[in-house]
Design an enzyme around this catalytic site. Sequence first.
Site, PDB file in Angstrom:
ATOM      1  N   PHE A   1      -1.144  50.781  29.343  1.00  0.00           N
ATOM      2  CA  PHE A   1      -2.324  51.544  29.752  1.00  0.00           C
ATOM      3  C   PHE A   1      -3.541  50.635  29.804  1.00  0.00           C
ATOM      4  CE2 PHE A   1      -6.045  54.245  28.763  1.00  0.00           C
ATOM      5  CZ  PHE A   1      -5.969  55.112  29.843  1.00  0.00           C
ATOM      6  N   GLY A   2      -4.183  50.592  30.972  1.00  0.00           N
ATOM      7  CA  GLY A   2      -5.380  49.784  31.161  1.00  0.00           C
ATOM      8  C   GLY A   2      -6.617  50.652  31.269  1.00  0.00           C
ATOM      9  N   TYR A   3      -7.654  50.298  30.522  1.00  0.00           N
ATOM     10  CA  TYR A   3      -8.891  51.088  30.547  1.00  0.00           C
ATOM     11  C   TYR A   3     -10.105  50.244  30.898  1.00  0.00           C
ATOM     12  CZ  TYR A   3      -8.876  49.061  25.846  1.00  0.00           C
ATOM     13  OH  TYR A   3      -8.787  48.189  24.793  1.00  0.00           O
TER      14      TYR A   3
ATOM     15  N   SER B   1     -10.552  45.733  32.031  1.00  0.00           N
ATOM     16  CA  SER B   1     -10.201  44.729  33.037  1.00  0.00           C
ATOM     17  C   SER B   1      -8.758  44.832  33.510  1.00  0.00           C
ATOM     18  CB  SER B   1     -10.463  43.321  32.489  1.00  0.00           C
ATOM     19  OG  SER B   1      -9.669  43.054  31.356  1.00  0.00           O
TER      20      SER B   1
ATOM     21  N   GLU C   1      -4.683  40.032  24.930  1.00  0.00           N
ATOM     22  CA  GLU C   1      -5.371  41.086  24.198  1.00  0.00           C
ATOM     23  C   GLU C   1      -5.428  40.866  22.689  1.00  0.00           C
ATOM     24  OE1 GLU C   1      -6.963  43.287  25.799  1.00  0.00           O
ATOM     25  OE2 GLU C   1      -6.094  43.048  27.798  1.00  0.00           O
TER      26      GLU C   1
END
Length: 257
Positions: free
Chosen positions: A80-82, A84, A157
């Site tokens: 899940f990307g929120y 960049s 990350e």
Amino acid sequence: MTHNHDEVTMIANDILPDERVRTGARHPVPRLTRHLLEQASIEALVAIDSPGMPLLTEAERAASLRELLGIRPPGDVWVFGYGSLIWNAAIHSVERRIARIDGWHRSFCLSITALRATVDRPGLMLALDRGGACCGAAYRLAESDVDSELRLLWRREMACGAYVPRWVQLNDCNGNAFGWAIAFTIDRDHPHYAGDVDEAVTVRRLATASGGLGSCADYLFRTCDSLQANGIRDPALERLATLVGAEHEDERCFAPD
């Protein structure tokens, strides 16, 4: 992995020409790419902006990844990307969908002194903090790529260990669950947690911080533009973008010719 000064300089200068972009800075800056992650160059860039900053070792990141995969839910692995990850995923996937997660919201609650900031000009980075909901982009990984892609993702990350990776349930636009994804949530006990920074300080940090991967303002603007391009509204981020943009305008008005 550690680098001495000569290695840091060599790695920072050995970034492919097409991996450099202009982000409002006077000179081109590196763009975060698979090549940079594969070469572990992100650690070298951190060392330039914030010498002595403690980073997780490759072994520590590997242990973190094993721990999370040890409690993997049934089904495909999604990411899940929120922030960049929405506009620069840099991972290989076989499907991309807009998704919503509940119980977490997007927030500039991670204080940073590297990559898009320095020790002298600290910035802020997005993380998922508790409460509310968040819409973003979900990427489904091929089973054969899970290990290799997640190792790259952990390099990106989990450099300083301020995130807590966890499994979150993905919902489509109609509220129907369709899978489980890895999401990087903030560790509220980490010394870089900045959930209590007031708006004026947040705006100033986002407007002034920059480092080896560009500026915090560019990160904010790109994220807002990408959210809007994907049909996602985030009023809090849009307000910050307006305020940071106005701060930039004020600085240009008073800048010497």
